[in-house]
Scaffold this motif. Structure first.
Motif, PDB file in Angstrom:
ATOM      1  N   SER A 170       8.430  -1.773 -21.490  1.00  0.00           N
ATOM      2  CA  SER A 170       7.201  -1.308 -20.841  1.00  0.00           C
ATOM      3  C   SER A 170       7.343   0.026 -20.124  1.00  0.00           C
ATOM      4  O   SER A 170       6.354   0.742 -19.941  1.00  0.00           O
ATOM      5  CB  SER A 170       6.723  -2.358 -19.826  1.00  0.00           C
ATOM      6  OG  SER A 170       6.489  -3.596 -20.447  1.00  0.00           O
ATOM      7  N   CYS A 171       8.559   0.351 -19.701  1.00  0.00           N
ATOM      8  CA  CYS A 171       8.737   1.584 -18.932  1.00  0.00           C
ATOM      9  C   CYS A 171       8.643   2.811 -19.826  1.00  0.00           C
ATOM     10  O   CYS A 171       8.681   2.714 -21.053  1.00  0.00           O
ATOM     11  CB  CYS A 171      10.084   1.557 -18.195  1.00  0.00           C
ATOM     12  SG  CYS A 171      11.521   1.825 -19.262  1.00  0.00           S
ATOM     13  N   LEU A 227       3.100  -2.807  -9.730  1.00  0.00           N
ATOM     14  CA  LEU A 227       3.428  -1.385  -9.670  1.00  0.00           C
ATOM     15  C   LEU A 227       2.925  -0.644 -10.909  1.00  0.00           C
ATOM     16  O   LEU A 227       2.442   0.492 -10.815  1.00  0.00           O
ATOM     17  CB  LEU A 227       4.939  -1.195  -9.533  1.00  0.00           C
ATOM     18  CG  LEU A 227       5.567  -1.682  -8.223  1.00  0.00           C
ATOM     19  CD1 LEU A 227       7.086  -1.636  -8.313  1.00  0.00           C
ATOM     20  CD2 LEU A 227       5.081  -0.840  -7.046  1.00  0.00           C
ATOM     21  N   LYS A 228       3.043  -1.271 -12.052  1.00  0.00           N
ATOM     22  CA  LYS A 228       2.624  -0.618 -13.298  1.00  0.00           C
ATOM     23  C   LYS A 228       1.108  -0.413 -13.343  1.00  0.00           C
ATOM     24  O   LYS A 228       0.626   0.604 -13.852  1.00  0.00           O
ATOM     25  CB  LYS A 228       3.086  -1.438 -14.496  1.00  0.00           C
ATOM     26  CG  LYS A 228       2.866  -0.717 -15.825  1.00  0.00           C
ATOM     27  CD  LYS A 228       3.626  -1.363 -16.954  1.00  0.00           C
ATOM     28  CE  LYS A 228       3.373  -0.649 -18.281  1.00  0.00           C
ATOM     29  NZ  LYS A 228       3.785   0.777 -18.231  1.00  0.00           N
ATOM     30  N   ARG A 229       0.380  -1.354 -12.780  1.00  0.00           N
ATOM     31  CA  ARG A 229      -1.079  -1.233 -12.766  1.00  0.00           C
ATOM     32  C   ARG A 229      -1.556  -0.159 -11.802  1.00  0.00           C
ATOM     33  O   ARG A 229      -2.587   0.483 -12.032  1.00  0.00           O
ATOM     34  CB  ARG A 229      -1.724  -2.576 -12.391  1.00  0.00           C
ATOM     35  CG  ARG A 229      -1.750  -3.589 -13.512  1.00  0.00           C
ATOM     36  CD  ARG A 229      -2.792  -4.673 -13.261  1.00  0.00           C
ATOM     37  NE  ARG A 229      -2.509  -5.438 -12.050  1.00  0.00           N
ATOM     38  CZ  ARG A 229      -1.792  -6.563 -12.037  1.00  0.00           C
ATOM     39  NH1 ARG A 229      -1.286  -7.030 -13.170  1.00  0.00           N
ATOM     40  NH2 ARG A 229      -1.597  -7.209 -10.907  1.00  0.00           N
ATOM     41  N   LYS A 230      -0.823   0.053 -10.717  1.00  0.00           N
ATOM     42  CA  LYS A 230      -1.300   0.923  -9.642  1.00  0.00           C
ATOM     43  C   LYS A 230      -0.593   2.272  -9.572  1.00  0.00           C
ATOM     44  O   LYS A 230      -0.803   3.036  -8.634  1.00  0.00           O
ATOM     45  CB  LYS A 230      -1.137   0.205  -8.295  1.00  0.00           C
ATOM     46  CG  LYS A 230      -1.992  -1.048  -8.158  1.00  0.00           C
ATOM     47  CD  LYS A 230      -3.485  -0.707  -8.153  1.00  0.00           C
ATOM     48  CE  LYS A 230      -4.327  -1.956  -7.915  1.00  0.00           C
ATOM     49  NZ  LYS A 230      -5.778  -1.624  -7.847  1.00  0.00           N
ATOM     50  N   ASN A 231       0.266   2.573 -10.550  1.00  0.00           N
ATOM     51  CA  ASN A 231       0.952   3.865 -10.603  1.00  0.00           C
ATOM     52  C   ASN A 231       0.869   4.407 -12.028  1.00  0.00           C
ATOM     53  O   ASN A 231       0.432   3.701 -12.942  1.00  0.00           O
ATOM     54  CB  ASN A 231       2.411   3.713 -10.165  1.00  0.00           C
ATOM     55  CG  ASN A 231       2.535   3.281  -8.712  1.00  0.00           C
ATOM     56  OD1 ASN A 231       2.310   4.055  -7.789  1.00  0.00           O
ATOM     57  ND2 ASN A 231       2.894   2.007  -8.505  1.00  0.00           N
ATOM     58  N   VAL A 265       4.973   9.166 -10.513  1.00  0.00           N
ATOM     59  CA  VAL A 265       6.214   8.641 -11.082  1.00  0.00           C
ATOM     60  C   VAL A 265       6.797   7.607 -10.126  1.00  0.00           C
ATOM     61  O   VAL A 265       6.904   7.855  -8.918  1.00  0.00           O
ATOM     62  CB  VAL A 265       7.255   9.761 -11.311  1.00  0.00           C
ATOM     63  CG1 VAL A 265       8.634   9.165 -11.627  1.00  0.00           C
ATOM     64  CG2 VAL A 265       6.818  10.679 -12.436  1.00  0.00           C
ATOM     65  N   VAL A 266       7.157   6.447 -10.673  1.00  0.00           N
ATOM     66  CA  VAL A 266       7.937   5.455  -9.945  1.00  0.00           C
ATOM     67  C   VAL A 266       9.252   5.290 -10.699  1.00  0.00           C
ATOM     68  O   VAL A 266       9.256   5.063 -11.913  1.00  0.00           O
ATOM     69  CB  VAL A 266       7.226   4.088  -9.863  1.00  0.00           C
ATOM     70  CG1 VAL A 266       8.144   3.041  -9.224  1.00  0.00           C
ATOM     71  CG2 VAL A 266       5.935   4.206  -9.078  1.00  0.00           C
ATOM     72  N   GLN A 267      10.357   5.458  -9.996  1.00  0.00           N
ATOM     73  CA  GLN A 267      11.665   5.260 -10.636  1.00  0.00           C
ATOM     74  C   GLN A 267      12.414   4.150  -9.909  1.00  0.00           C
ATOM     75  O   GLN A 267      12.635   4.218  -8.702  1.00  0.00           O
ATOM     76  CB  GLN A 267      12.495   6.538 -10.601  1.00  0.00           C
ATOM     77  CG  GLN A 267      13.876   6.358 -11.242  1.00  0.00           C
ATOM     78  CD  GLN A 267      14.559   7.667 -11.501  1.00  0.00           C
ATOM     79  OE1 GLN A 267      14.174   8.401 -12.407  1.00  0.00           O
ATOM     80  NE2 GLN A 267      15.563   7.984 -10.714  1.00  0.00           N
ATOM     81  N   PRO A 319       0.810  -1.235   0.000  1.00  0.00           N
ATOM     82  CA  PRO A 319       0.000   0.000   0.000  1.00  0.00           C
ATOM     83  C   PRO A 319       0.840   1.280   0.000  1.00  0.00           C
ATOM     84  O   PRO A 319       0.358   2.341  -0.411  1.00  0.00           O
ATOM     85  CB  PRO A 319      -0.817  -0.126   1.293  1.00  0.00           C
ATOM     86  CG  PRO A 319      -0.906  -1.592   1.536  1.00  0.00           C
ATOM     87  CD  PRO A 319       0.423  -2.128   1.112  1.00  0.00           C
ATOM     88  N   ASN A 320       2.105   1.183   0.471  1.00  0.00           N
ATOM     89  CA  ASN A 320       2.987   2.355   0.485  1.00  0.00           C
ATOM     90  C   ASN A 320       3.655   2.616  -0.855  1.00  0.00           C
ATOM     91  O   ASN A 320       4.344   3.625  -1.016  1.00  0.00           O
ATOM     92  CB  ASN A 320       4.082   2.173   1.550  1.00  0.00           C
ATOM     93  CG  ASN A 320       3.523   2.065   2.948  1.00  0.00           C
ATOM     94  OD1 ASN A 320       2.639   2.824   3.325  1.00  0.00           O
ATOM     95  ND2 ASN A 320       4.019   1.110   3.721  1.00  0.00           N
ATOM     96  N   LEU A 321       3.459   1.709  -1.818  1.00  0.00           N
ATOM     97  CA  LEU A 321       4.165   1.796  -3.093  1.00  0.00           C
ATOM     98  C   LEU A 321       3.224   1.996  -4.276  1.00  0.00           C
ATOM     99  O   LEU A 321       3.612   1.774  -5.433  1.00  0.00           O
ATOM    100  CB  LEU A 321       5.001   0.519  -3.310  1.00  0.00           C
ATOM    101  CG  LEU A 321       5.963   0.123  -2.180  1.00  0.00           C
ATOM    102  CD1 LEU A 321       6.726  -1.133  -2.557  1.00  0.00           C
ATOM    103  CD2 LEU A 321       6.928   1.255  -1.861  1.00  0.00           C
TER     104      LEU A 321
END
Length: 365
Positions: free
Chosen positions: A160-161, A95-99, A72-74, A65-67
């Motif tokens: 994907s990124c 991570l890709k689905r939720k950010n 932006v996620v790097q 839940p904290n991530l």
């Protein structure tokens, strides 16, 4: 904007977070602290010692839940969990689905970089020095070139990124060769306001104090053994002119404090550029010896201030380079000031953070 910096090497994301926060960005750093270095972080990803795999999976579930919910996620690398490629791949999908946007750094011994280097395409590489190819760490890194799981993970994430950020010329060459529309070079960041100029070198200096940090399992691959041999020979020949201090694998904060009584730091030899430790030293006014060739300065657009001592030479030439320094001690004061000036200009975390923001935003249009 909310930003998650996932993983860390030598305080890279720790320093970038400082710059982003100074620009008003909400940042979370989640990492395992880069092993024994103990880099500070907001969310701990260190793998438990007991029941390692099961306990780590439970930990990842609890902190999930904290991530999520970031603009932006790097990730510090493709295998950002520093675990199995399969686990990083599955977690990447979450991570890709939720950010929103996801970026990955090219700043370590990843599959793409290692393969590119082993083909002899880089100007500098640890793989090009025959005397250290039997080192266990080098042998294990070479195996990355045959690791199908890592190859699959890197292809998946790179495709994907939203972008790939290289932190040195070598990493940029390797990833730009395969993903030219996604790859950019941005220098490493450090907080120059935290690391004040402290160098005590003066015009009347008598003994030059040289600091050598010996990292566990990394002495050979950084070329520190070659530098240290030369320095110890110099100390024998000029005992009144040079003092060499050796420090072995100490935590990050202790390491940076130990730099304070030295004038010169000898850093990595086999790669073009200066790492985080070297940049911190330069911010403090230490003069760094390592690989400071034309390629480094050209990548930064720097044509005037070149304070790094280039040691990427033969043993005799290295010895002569240090002899010249000992014979011209009065010039060290200016070189120390120039070192600080260089880092503030090119690596200050706020300036570098703005470059990251510009790149991230360019991929949001």
């Amino acid at each position: 904007m909310k930003v998650l910096l996932l993983g860390d090497y030598s305080g890279f994301h720790y320093n970038l977070a400082k710059g982003l926060r100074a620009l008003g960005i909400q940042v979370t750093v989640a990492s395992e602290g880069d092993g024994w270095k103990g880099i500070p972080r907001d969310v701990d990803l260190k793998q438990p010692d007991k029941y390692r795999r099961i306990a780590f999976l439970h930990k990842l579930y609890k902190i999930y839940p904290n991530l999520i919910g970031y603009d932006v996620v790097q990730m510090i690398s493709h295998n950002f969990l520093m675990s199995s490629p399969f686990l990083s791949s599955i977690y990447f999908d979450f991570l890709k689905r939720k950010n929103d946007k996801i970026f990955v750094c090219a700043t370590g011994m990843d599959y793409t970089y290692v393969n590119y280097a082993l083909k002899g395409k880089l100007k500098h590489s640890v793989f090009y020095h025959p005397n250290i190819q039997c080192d266990p760490y080098i042998s294990s890194i070479k195996q990355l070139a045959n690791n199908k799981q890592l190859a699959k993970l890197e292809r998946k994430i790179s495709k994907s990124c939203d972008g790939i950020i290289a932190t040195s010329n070598g990493y940029y060459e390797a990833y730009n060769n395969t993903f030219p529309t996604k790859t950019i070079f941005i220098p490493l960041p450090i907080d120059t306001s935290e690391y004040k100029y402290i160098n005590t070198v003066g015009l009347d200096i008598t003994k030059v104090k040289v600091f050598v940090g010996l990292m566990k399992d990394r002495v050979l691959i950084k070329g520190i053994d070659k530098i240290l041999d030369v320095l110890l020979d110099l100390e024998k020949k000029y005992p009144n002119d040079i003092e060499v201090t050796q420090v072995h694998s100490v935590p990050f904060n202790e390491y940076t404090n130990l730099l304070n009584n030295s004038h010169i730091l000898c850093d990595q030899l086999y790669s073009s550029g200066v790492g985080i430790n070297g940049l911190i030293a330069m911010a403090k006014g230490l003069i760094v010896g390592g690989c400071g060739d034309d390629q480094l300065y050209e990548s930064l657009g720097e044509f005037n201030n070149r304070p790094i001592i280039d040691l990427n030479t033969s043993k005799n030439e290295m010895f002569h380079t240090f002899e010249q320094i000992l014979e011209n001690k009065s010039q060290l004061k200016m070189r120390a000031l120039k070192s600080r000036e260089f880092v503030v200009k090119h690596h200050d975390c706020i300036k570098v953070a703005q470059k990251y923001l510009d790149f991230w935003k360019s991929k949001s249009i």
